[in-house]
Design a protein around this motif. Structure first.
Motif, mmCIF file in Angstrom:
data_model
loop_
_atom_site.group_PDB
_atom_site.id
_atom_site.type_symbol
_atom_site.label_atom_id
_atom_site.label_comp_id
_atom_site.label_asym_id
_atom_site.label_seq_id
_atom_site.Cartn_x
_atom_site.Cartn_y
_atom_site.Cartn_z
ATOM 1 N N ARG A 2 -35.977 21.083 25.737
ATOM 2 C CA ARG A 2 -35.910 20.838 24.292
ATOM 3 C C ARG A 2 -35.600 19.380 24.015
ATOM 4 O O ARG A 2 -34.639 18.826 24.568
ATOM 5 C CB ARG A 2 -34.804 21.678 23.638
ATOM 6 C CG ARG A 2 -35.008 23.190 23.688
ATOM 7 C CD ARG A 2 -36.043 23.648 22.668
ATOM 8 N NE ARG A 2 -36.089 25.099 22.590
ATOM 9 C CZ ARG A 2 -36.833 25.864 23.379
ATOM 10 N NH1 ARG A 2 -37.588 25.305 24.309
ATOM 11 N NH2 ARG A 2 -36.835 27.179 23.246
ATOM 12 N N TYR A 3 -36.425 18.748 23.179
ATOM 13 C CA TYR A 3 -36.069 17.446 22.602
ATOM 14 C C TYR A 3 -35.696 16.387 23.652
ATOM 15 O O TYR A 3 -34.776 15.593 23.469
ATOM 16 C CB TYR A 3 -34.891 17.595 21.624
ATOM 17 C CG TYR A 3 -34.729 18.929 20.966
ATOM 18 C CD1 TYR A 3 -35.611 19.339 19.949
ATOM 19 C CD2 TYR A 3 -33.710 19.808 21.334
ATOM 20 C CE1 TYR A 3 -35.464 20.574 19.334
ATOM 21 C CE2 TYR A 3 -33.551 21.026 20.728
ATOM 22 C CZ TYR A 3 -34.442 21.413 19.728
ATOM 23 O OH TYR A 3 -34.279 22.643 19.122
ATOM 24 N N ALA A 14 -21.531 22.401 26.047
ATOM 25 C CA ALA A 14 -21.720 22.185 24.614
ATOM 26 C C ALA A 14 -21.799 23.513 23.877
ATOM 27 O O ALA A 14 -22.004 24.575 24.474
ATOM 28 C CB ALA A 14 -22.994 21.369 24.367
ATOM 29 N N TYR A 15 -21.628 23.395 22.564
ATOM 30 C CA TYR A 15 -21.915 24.526 21.681
ATOM 31 C C TYR A 15 -23.171 24.195 20.893
ATOM 32 O O TYR A 15 -23.315 23.095 20.350
ATOM 33 C CB TYR A 15 -20.760 24.800 20.734
ATOM 34 C CG TYR A 15 -19.542 25.390 21.403
ATOM 35 C CD1 TYR A 15 -19.628 26.576 22.137
ATOM 36 C CD2 TYR A 15 -18.310 24.756 21.318
ATOM 37 C CE1 TYR A 15 -18.517 27.120 22.762
ATOM 38 C CE2 TYR A 15 -17.183 25.299 21.935
ATOM 39 C CZ TYR A 15 -17.303 26.473 22.662
ATOM 40 O OH TYR A 15 -16.197 27.000 23.292
ATOM 41 N N ALA A 16 -24.099 25.154 20.846
ATOM 42 C CA ALA A 16 -25.294 25.026 20.013
ATOM 43 C C ALA A 16 -25.033 25.767 18.710
ATOM 44 O O ALA A 16 -24.693 26.956 18.709
ATOM 45 C CB ALA A 16 -26.501 25.607 20.731
ATOM 46 N N VAL A 17 -25.169 25.062 17.582
ATOM 47 C CA VAL A 17 -24.896 25.657 16.267
ATOM 48 C C VAL A 17 -26.036 25.317 15.320
ATOM 49 O O VAL A 17 -26.924 24.517 15.636
ATOM 50 C CB VAL A 17 -23.557 25.141 15.685
ATOM 51 C CG1 VAL A 17 -22.399 25.539 16.589
ATOM 52 C CG2 VAL A 17 -23.579 23.622 15.491
ATOM 53 N N SER A 18 -25.987 25.903 14.141
ATOM 54 C CA SER A 18 -27.008 25.615 13.127
ATOM 55 C C SER A 18 -26.701 24.275 12.456
ATOM 56 O O SER A 18 -25.735 23.589 12.797
ATOM 57 C CB SER A 18 -27.021 26.730 12.085
ATOM 58 O OG SER A 18 -25.873 26.616 11.243
ATOM 59 N N HIS A 19 -27.501 23.930 11.450
ATOM 60 C CA HIS A 19 -27.282 22.683 10.714
ATOM 61 C C HIS A 19 -26.138 22.787 9.709
ATOM 62 O O HIS A 19 -25.837 21.798 9.014
ATOM 63 C CB HIS A 19 -28.568 22.281 9.975
ATOM 64 C CG HIS A 19 -29.666 21.843 10.904
ATOM 65 N ND1 HIS A 19 -31.003 21.891 10.568
ATOM 66 C CD2 HIS A 19 -29.639 21.365 12.171
ATOM 67 C CE1 HIS A 19 -31.739 21.449 11.568
ATOM 68 N NE2 HIS A 19 -30.932 21.132 12.554
ATOM 69 N N LYS A 70 -34.605 13.968 11.175
ATOM 70 C CA LYS A 70 -34.302 13.080 10.054
ATOM 71 C C LYS A 70 -34.126 13.815 8.725
ATOM 72 O O LYS A 70 -33.657 13.217 7.749
ATOM 73 C CB LYS A 70 -35.420 12.028 9.907
ATOM 74 C CG LYS A 70 -35.629 11.171 11.141
ATOM 75 C CD LYS A 70 -34.349 10.484 11.596
ATOM 76 C CE LYS A 70 -34.584 9.615 12.823
ATOM 77 N NZ LYS A 70 -33.321 9.034 13.345
ATOM 78 N N GLN A 71 -34.484 15.117 8.664
ATOM 79 C CA GLN A 71 -34.289 15.863 7.429
ATOM 80 C C GLN A 71 -32.850 16.352 7.259
ATOM 81 O O GLN A 71 -32.499 16.898 6.215
ATOM 82 C CB GLN A 71 -35.245 17.064 7.386
ATOM 83 C CG GLN A 71 -36.680 16.707 6.985
ATOM 84 C CD GLN A 71 -37.393 15.859 8.026
ATOM 85 O OE1 GLN A 71 -37.352 16.184 9.210
ATOM 86 N NE2 GLN A 71 -37.997 14.775 7.574
ATOM 87 N N PHE A 72 -32.033 16.161 8.258
ATOM 88 C CA PHE A 72 -30.613 16.509 8.109
ATOM 89 C C PHE A 72 -30.024 15.635 7.002
ATOM 90 O O PHE A 72 -30.279 14.431 6.957
ATOM 91 C CB PHE A 72 -29.874 16.285 9.439
ATOM 92 C CG PHE A 72 -28.484 16.830 9.444
ATOM 93 C CD1 PHE A 72 -28.241 18.187 9.658
ATOM 94 C CD2 PHE A 72 -27.393 15.990 9.227
ATOM 95 C CE1 PHE A 72 -26.946 18.691 9.660
ATOM 96 C CE2 PHE A 72 -26.098 16.481 9.223
ATOM 97 C CZ PHE A 72 -25.875 17.839 9.447
ATOM 98 N N PRO A 73 -29.232 16.216 6.093
ATOM 99 C CA PRO A 73 -28.831 15.484 4.879
ATOM 100 C C PRO A 73 -27.956 14.253 5.108
ATOM 101 O O PRO A 73 -27.862 13.399 4.221
ATOM 102 C CB PRO A 73 -28.075 16.549 4.061
ATOM 103 C CG PRO A 73 -27.724 17.630 5.037
ATOM 104 C CD PRO A 73 -28.799 17.625 6.058
ATOM 105 N N MET A 74 -27.261 14.136 6.213
ATOM 106 C CA MET A 74 -26.464 12.938 6.513
ATOM 107 C C MET A 74 -27.143 12.143 7.631
ATOM 108 O O MET A 74 -27.739 12.729 8.541
ATOM 109 C CB MET A 74 -25.062 13.324 6.994
ATOM 110 C CG MET A 74 -24.183 14.007 5.971
ATOM 111 S SD MET A 74 -22.554 14.376 6.713
ATOM 112 C CE MET A 74 -21.698 15.048 5.303
ATOM 113 N N GLU A 92 -34.105 19.491 15.629
ATOM 114 C CA GLU A 92 -34.839 20.145 14.549
ATOM 115 C C GLU A 92 -34.331 21.554 14.260
ATOM 116 O O GLU A 92 -34.205 21.946 13.103
ATOM 117 C CB GLU A 92 -36.330 20.200 14.906
ATOM 118 C CG GLU A 92 -37.173 20.843 13.815
ATOM 119 C CD GLU A 92 -38.642 20.906 14.179
ATOM 120 O OE1 GLU A 92 -39.412 21.457 13.381
ATOM 121 O OE2 GLU A 92 -39.009 20.405 15.268
ATOM 122 N N LYS A 93 -34.019 22.325 15.302
ATOM 123 C CA LYS A 93 -33.665 23.729 15.103
ATOM 124 C C LYS A 93 -32.197 24.027 15.350
ATOM 125 O O LYS A 93 -31.724 25.127 15.042
ATOM 126 C CB LYS A 93 -34.523 24.611 16.010
ATOM 127 C CG LYS A 93 -35.999 24.567 15.646
ATOM 128 C CD LYS A 93 -36.813 25.511 16.514
ATOM 129 C CE LYS A 93 -38.286 25.488 16.111
ATOM 130 N NZ LYS A 93 -39.113 26.371 16.962
#
Length: 389
Positions: A42-43, A74-79, A111-115, A152-153
């Protein structure tokens, strides 16, 4: 919140159009050596999904996988920002010991993440200061780094990176034969060439009855150490070399006998290479260490091979080789006092200089040498060493 391991590589990322081949080989090797429940690419990262697997178990296995620069639990979490904060809180409670300073380091490829990266780092930094009063910010030399990678996800949250050996995945650079003597140097030479992506099979020469069963077991123990880095089983080949050595000892000038023995080993190694489709011979030779390893003698010995001779330790200090042997676990085995084939028939005053023509002229008078080398190769033993972790 999912427990994962984020695996990173460096040199593979520079491979351009061939990058996919190296990534696939690395993933295959991780699957076979570390045996994770689930693994994805991934990525520009390799993500191991731990599920019910213990992190310490995967950590121990990953150190045998060449091609990994570093990794992080690591922890994988949502946005969702609250989920990111929850992961940071949980990780710091898990990881913090006596650290006093920290910084947050964010990479935002989505880049669509708000911060943006700087804003998210500042926001999470304030959250950490609020919840861990003993910590203060130091962006230049922190005791601990909170890493956030926004993809992205999903978002990966981790603390620190654990360094591994780097290099290239074993098998990505072809196959070679390692001449495994039982001494300190050759296992280390094999380790360094595996780090460059070479899949090895080992070849050893023993002199029964002058070398005992313990000498053979020593070779197999060293092979077991090296097998941990190989995704499949390690093939170890052992040649009964006594008739060849006795013939050379009886019919060649003593001072040149070791050089001729070494050339015989090269010819037999080339026979095996043809059989197993290996493209090179690896040795633990080191300039000036012993009489057979002067520049003149190295040149004479390698002339008996049709394949390249790879000498990864050629310019190493002996103590550097010893330290690496201790690190990989071969040293205590290598120093066991059991004879190898070169010691058994060593000349009293070995020549430190030779020429190819001089040795070829001597060999032309050894009319049975070629037949004895062929018989030795016909009697070769094959051992398959399964990886034990």
């Amino acid at each position: 919140m999912e427990s994962v391991v984020v695996v990173r590589y460096s040199e593979i990322g520079l491979k351009g159009k061939n990058r996919g081949y190296f990534e696939k080989k690395l993933i295959d090797n991780i699957r076979k050596i570390a045996r994770p429940p689930e693994i994805n690419k991934r990525y520009g990262r390799i993500i191991i999904r731990l599920k019910d697997m213990d992190f310490d178990e995967i950590k121990e296995r990953l150190k045998y996988v060449f091609g990994i620069q570093n990794f992080s639990f690591a922890y994988a979490v949502s946005h969702d920002l609250n989920e990111i904060k929850e992961a940071v809180l949980k990780l710091l409670k898990l990881k913090l010991k006596n650290e006093k300073t920290f910084k947050v380091q964010t990479k935002r490829s989505y880049k669509q993440f708000p911060m943006n990266s700087q804003e998210l780092s500042a926001h999470i930094g304030a959250f950490v200061l609020e919840n861990f009063k003993e910590l203060s910010v130091d962006v230049h030399n922190p005791d601990i780094i909170v890493g956030i990678e926004v993809k992205e996800k999903e978002v990966f949250v981790f603390v620190g990176k654990e360094k591994l050996n780097g290099g290239l995945p074993v098998g990505s650079s072809g196959k070679a034969i390692l001449l495994l003597s039982g001494g300190i140097d050759s296992p280390v030479a094999g380790w360094y060439m595996m780090k460059r992506g070479i899949l090895i099979e080992t070849l050893s020469f023993l002199s029964p009855p002058f070398t005992s069963e313990k000498s053979k077991n020593k070779i197999l123990e060293l092979s077991n150490i090296l097998s941990k880095y190989i995704p499949d089983n390690l093939k170890t080949w052992i040649v009964p070399f006594t008739p060849v050595q006795q013939y050379i000892k009886a019919n060649a000038p003593d001072r040149y006998s070791l050089i001729i023995q070494r050339r015989s080993m090269m010819r037999i190694a080339n026979k095996l290479a043809k059989k197993i489709k290996a493209k090179a011979i690896i040795t633990g030779e080191n300039v000036g260490q012993v009489a057979s390893q002067t520049l003149e003698n190295l040149h004479t010995i390698e002339a008996a091979s049709n394949l390249p001779i790879l000498r990864p330790l050629i310019g190493f200090e002996k103590m550097d080789i010893v330290e690496k042997a201790k690190e990989i676990g071969s040293y205590e085995i290598s120093i066991q006092p059991y004879l190898d084939s070169c010691v058994v028939f060593a000349p009293k005053n070995p020549a430190t200089k030779s020429s190819i023509k001089e040795i070829e002229d001597l060999e032309s008078k050894l009319t049975e040498l070629s037949n004895l080398e062929e018989k030795a190769f016909e009697n070769i033993e094959k051992h398959v060493i399964g990886r034990k972790l």
